[in-house]
Design an enzyme around this catalytic site. Structure first.
Site, PDB file in Angstrom:
ATOM      1  N   SER A  19       4.924 -12.712  -3.756  1.00 30.30           N
ATOM      2  CA  SER A  19       4.288 -13.100  -2.492  1.00 30.30           C
ATOM      3  C   SER A  19       2.825 -12.660  -2.435  1.00 30.30           C
ATOM      4  O   SER A  19       1.987 -13.347  -1.837  1.00 30.30           O
ATOM      5  CB  SER A  19       5.076 -12.562  -1.290  1.00 30.30           C
ATOM      6  OG  SER A  19       4.894 -11.179  -1.136  1.00 30.30           O
ATOM      7  N   ARG A  71       6.486   0.100 -24.958  1.00 35.57           N
ATOM      8  CA  ARG A  71       5.421  -0.195 -24.000  1.00 35.57           C
ATOM      9  C   ARG A  71       4.114  -0.592 -24.691  1.00 35.57           C
ATOM     10  O   ARG A  71       3.481  -1.580 -24.331  1.00 35.57           O
ATOM     11  CB  ARG A  71       5.184   1.034 -23.118  1.00 35.57           C
ATOM     12  CG  ARG A  71       4.336   0.754 -21.896  1.00 35.57           C
ATOM     13  CD  ARG A  71       4.028   2.027 -21.111  1.00 35.57           C
ATOM     14  NE  ARG A  71       5.181   2.860 -20.865  1.00 35.57           N
ATOM     15  CZ  ARG A  71       6.140   2.582 -19.983  1.00 35.57           C
ATOM     16  NH1 ARG A  71       6.051   1.503 -19.244  1.00 35.57           N
ATOM     17  NH2 ARG A  71       7.159   3.394 -19.819  1.00 35.57           N
ATOM     18  N   LEU A  99       1.789   0.936 -17.218  1.00 39.75           N
ATOM     19  CA  LEU A  99       0.941   0.366 -18.276  1.00 39.75           C
ATOM     20  C   LEU A  99       0.577   1.454 -19.280  1.00 39.75           C
ATOM     21  O   LEU A  99       0.428   2.626 -18.923  1.00 39.75           O
ATOM     22  CB  LEU A  99      -0.322  -0.219 -17.662  1.00 39.75           C
ATOM     23  CG  LEU A  99      -0.100  -1.468 -16.800  1.00 39.75           C
ATOM     24  CD1 LEU A  99      -1.338  -1.760 -15.959  1.00 39.75           C
ATOM     25  CD2 LEU A  99       0.247  -2.674 -17.673  1.00 39.75           C
ATOM     26  N   HIS A 115      -0.268  -1.131  -3.312  1.00 39.25           N
ATOM     27  CA  HIS A 115       0.889  -0.248  -3.132  1.00 39.25           C
ATOM     28  C   HIS A 115       1.246  -0.196  -1.651  1.00 39.25           C
ATOM     29  O   HIS A 115       0.349  -0.058  -0.804  1.00 39.25           O
ATOM     30  CB  HIS A 115       0.548   1.156  -3.656  1.00 39.25           C
ATOM     31  CG  HIS A 115       1.712   2.085  -3.587  1.00 39.25           C
ATOM     32  ND1 HIS A 115       2.778   2.001  -4.465  1.00 39.25           N
ATOM     33  CD2 HIS A 115       2.022   3.076  -2.707  1.00 39.25           C
ATOM     34  CE1 HIS A 115       3.675   2.918  -4.145  1.00 39.25           C
ATOM     35  NE2 HIS A 115       3.242   3.573  -3.084  1.00 39.25           N
TER      36      HIS A 115
HETATM   37  C1  GRF Z   1       4.797  -5.245  -2.885  1.00 37.42           C
HETATM   38  O1  GRF Z   1       5.355  -4.502  -1.831  1.00 37.42           O
HETATM   39  C2  GRF Z   1       3.734  -4.454  -3.579  1.00 37.42           C
HETATM   40  O2  GRF Z   1       3.042  -3.609  -2.740  1.00 37.42           O
HETATM   41  C3  GRF Z   1       4.521  -3.649  -4.563  1.00 37.42           C
HETATM   42  O3  GRF Z   1       5.542  -4.519  -5.007  1.00 37.42           O
HETATM   43  C4  GRF Z   1       5.805  -5.491  -4.001  1.00 37.42           C
HETATM   44  C5  GRF Z   1       5.646  -6.839  -4.627  1.00 37.42           C
HETATM   45  O4  GRF Z   1       5.986  -7.879  -3.749  1.00 37.42           O
HETATM   46  N1  GRF Z   1       3.674  -3.141  -5.611  1.00 37.42           N
HETATM   47  P1  GRF Z   1       5.609  -9.383  -4.119  1.00 37.42           P
HETATM   48  O5  GRF Z   1       6.276  -9.679  -5.464  1.00 37.42           O
HETATM   49  O6  GRF Z   1       4.126  -9.488  -4.187  1.00 37.42           O
HETATM   50  O7  GRF Z   1       6.216 -10.200  -3.023  1.00 37.42           O
END
Ligand code: GRF
Length: 208
Positions: A19, A71, A99, A115
């Site tokens: 999203s 990795r 990473l 985040h």
């Molecule tokens: C989000 O909450 C982002 O902050 C975290 O992982 C989630 C990813 O959601 N790092 P989406 O796949 O972008 O919907």
């Protein structure tokens, strides 16, 4: 970062529904994120929802499945792909794997992450639930550069929201996600503008 008329080339890394990636793509399409284009979308999860979105949007995408792979080797493949696409700025959009140091070193202060907490509070997994269970009054999200430590690099921007008495962890996550979609576009825009300096850990606007 931009300076000239060339578009800053973005590479999106994701593992899930995508999203945030969609929000970035929509912002570019609607002219709310100028000076950038998405050149490639990479997933480490073969059935990630974000791949379907990339296909629907007609964007180049690539899967590098990470399960069972070292990795460093996995990340070297991603790096080769990003370099082939001449990516300037890597945007982690729900990329759920650490990473390698070599990958991070290849893009110094050129990898962004979003985040779902107000860092440095609640790094790591399930940040929204961590915040809710802790009982914070204010929650939010953080756009930051990626360095060698988890959820740690210099902060580009944060958006805060109140935690409501009526919230549960799900409703709080949903309201944080809505903020994420706004924050990531704004954060990328700030970086793409090139009009900033990083002073220690501080991301500050640079005026010419
Ligand atoms: C989000 O909450 C982002 O902050 C975290 O992982 C989630 C990813 O959601 N790092 P989406 O796949 O972008 O919907």
């Amino acid at each position: 970062m931009s300076g000239g008329r060339n578009l800053v080339r973005l590479g999106i890394l994701l593992s899930g529904r995508g999203s945030n990636f969609l929000a970035i793509a929509e912002s570019i399409r609607q002219g709310r994120l100028k000076g950038a284009e998405i050149d490639v979308v990479i997933s480490n999860v073969p059935d990630a929802g974000g791949l379907k979105i990339a296909e629907e949007l007609g964007l180049a995408s690539k899967v590098f499945a990470s399960t069972g792979r070292k990795r460093a080797e996995h990340d070297a493949d991603m790096l080769t792909c990003l370099q082939a696409h001449k990516v300037d700025l890597v945007c982690l959009a729900g990329y759920m794997r650490l990473l390698s140091p070599d990958f991070i070193a290849a893009f110094p202060n050129r990898i962004l992450n979003i985040h779902p907490s107000l860092l440095p509070a609640f790094p790591g997994l399930d940040a929204q639930r961590q915040a809710f269970d802790y009982g914070v009054n204010v929650a939010g999200c953080t756009v930051h550069f990626v360095d060698d430590h988890l959820d740690h690099g210099p902060i580009v921007l944060q958006r805060a929201i109140p935690v409501l008495d009526s919230d549960d962890a799900h409703s709080l996550s949903a309201r944080i996600l809505a903020e994420e979609h706004l924050a990531y576009t704004e954060g990328i825009g700030r970086v793409v503008s090139g009009e900033y300096a990083i002073l220690g850990r501080r991301f500050v606007k640079r005026t010419h």
